[in-house]
Design an enzyme around this catalytic site. Structure first.
Site, short mmCIF file in Angstrom:
data_model
loop_
_atom_site.label_atom_id
_atom_site.label_comp_id
_atom_site.label_asym_id
_atom_site.label_seq_id
_atom_site.Cartn_x
_atom_site.Cartn_y
_atom_site.Cartn_z
N ARG A 58 0.84 -1.21 0.00
CA ARG A 58 0.00 0.00 0.00
C ARG A 58 0.87 1.26 0.00
O ARG A 58 0.55 2.25 -0.66
CB ARG A 58 -0.95 0.00 1.20
N HIS A 109 6.62 22.77 -6.63
CA HIS A 109 7.21 21.82 -7.59
C HIS A 109 7.84 20.60 -6.90
O HIS A 109 8.91 20.71 -6.30
CB HIS A 109 8.27 22.55 -8.42
N LYS A 157 -2.63 7.04 1.16
CA LYS A 157 -2.42 7.37 2.58
C LYS A 157 -1.37 8.47 2.65
O LYS A 157 -0.20 8.25 2.94
CB LYS A 157 -2.00 6.11 3.35
N GLU A 190 -16.26 6.56 6.10
CA GLU A 190 -15.41 5.97 7.14
C GLU A 190 -15.27 6.95 8.28
O GLU A 190 -15.80 8.06 8.22
CB GLU A 190 -14.03 5.62 6.56
N1 PMP Z 1 -9.32 5.03 7.27
C1 PMP Z 1 -8.42 5.99 7.48
C2 PMP Z 1 -8.73 7.37 7.02
C3 PMP Z 1 -7.19 5.70 8.10
O1 PMP Z 1 -6.29 6.65 8.30
C4 PMP Z 1 -6.94 4.38 8.53
C5 PMP Z 1 -5.63 4.02 9.17
N2 PMP Z 1 -5.46 4.63 10.41
C6 PMP Z 1 -7.93 3.40 8.32
C7 PMP Z 1 -9.09 3.76 7.66
C8 PMP Z 1 -7.71 1.99 8.73
O2 PMP Z 1 -6.75 1.39 7.90
P1 PMP Z 1 -5.80 0.22 8.41
O3 PMP Z 1 -6.67 -0.88 8.87
O4 PMP Z 1 -4.98 -0.13 7.22
O5 PMP Z 1 -4.99 0.80 9.52
#
Ligand code: PMP
Length: 297
Positions: A58, A109, A157, A190
């Protein structure tokens, strides 16, 4: 800062392990100036780095999306992570892997920054107080919408977490620790740092990636592995806030959060106001599996 008595935290930065107070990033680093970079949060359980391969993949996907080329190969970063964990004598903890665009000029940039900065922090983490895992957590619905995929895909991320932080501030202002975010079309997406799951009449649902979410590695572990092994298949489905309010159970997942039940949203009680039986099965199966001798990935 130290993990315990007389122990200095060691940070891996740009190829070296150094004491925390020597681990410095320049004020000219675009990670700081513009939030230009990406990161991962990874758990260590019983000396094993949970889903390390998925996190590295990822990370590389995020980097590719922002056209940032790591100066280290995936194998080198993996080695750096393992070295940092062992230098800090951690058997249970949390790893933060960060790529920034690196030092550049006072302009956006990105390609005028010759070398990305790479660092690894390995420490402990406690996201929510332990008692909330028993009693269930209270959250709110944020006014602020999740940033649309067309603008900045939450799948990346990135070091730009202000969208989430502003929703988190809404939560804190309301006296709780999490906020549920809707996307621009009004679908549930989320929470600020966790994915969301709903239980209704024994069935488990979670929003699909195209709701504009980070496809959490914990979320995917539940879908691919825990759900099927508990005989509770998880269905990806878009849903509205009304379905959350009418749910029997609600829970969140994340690397830092693990699996945690939600019992109230604002002034609405979810189900009977306690952590429900299906959530409890996921919580205990999760715990059993991450601490077992199962392979890391
Ligand atoms: N959504 C967001 C916005 C996140 O930052 C995270 C990670 N903290 C998650 C979901 C959960 O992802 P993971 O299970 O890969 O930690």
């Amino acid at each position: 800062m130290g993990h315990g008595v007389n122990r200095t935290v060691k940070i891996w930065i740009d190829g070296q392990l150094v004491p925390e107070d020597e681990a410095k990033v320049s004020v000219m680093d675009h990670g700081l100036l513009y939030g230009d970079g990406c990161f991962e949060g990874i758990r260590i359980y019983n000396g094993r780095i949970f889903k390390l391969g998925s996190h590295l993949r990822r990370m590389w996907d995020s980097a590719e999306e922002i056209r940032l080329q790591s100066p280290y190969s995936m194998e080198e970063v993996e080695r750096a992570i393992r070295e940092t964990v062992s230098a800090n004598q951690l058997t249970d903890g949390y790893i933060r892997l960060v790529f920034t665009r690196g030092v550049g000029t006072l302009g956006l940039h990105p390609f005028l920054c010759p070398v990305p900065t790479v660092f690894v922090i390995a420490d402990t983490i406690k996201l929510y107080p332990q008692e909330l895992y028993e009693s269930g957590m209270q959250i709110i619905v944020a006014e602020r919408r999740r940033v649309p995929r067309e603008c900045l895909d939450p799948q990346i991320k990135s070091l730009n977490y202000l969208n989430n932080i502003l929703a988190k501030i809404e939560a804190i202002d309301a006296g709780v620790l999490e906020a549920l975010m809707l996307n621009m079309e009004g679908w549930v997406s989320e929470c600020t740092g966790d994915n969301v799951f709903v239980v209704k009449d024994g069935a488990v649902f979670t929003p699909p990636p195209d709701a504009g979410i980070l496809n959490g590695i914990t979320r995917q572990f539940l879908i691919d592995d825990l759900g099927p092994s508990l005989g509770l298949p998880i269905q990806e489905k878009l849903f509205r806030l009304e379905e959350v309010y009418q749910a029997d159970e609600l829970f969140l997942t994340g690397t830092a959060a693990e699996v945690i039940g939600v019992t109230r949203i604002g002034d609405r009680v979810i189900g009977d106001g306690t952590v429900g039986p299906i959530t409890r099965r996921f919580v205990s199966e999760f715990r059993a599996r991450v601490t077992s001798d199962a392979p890391e990935d």
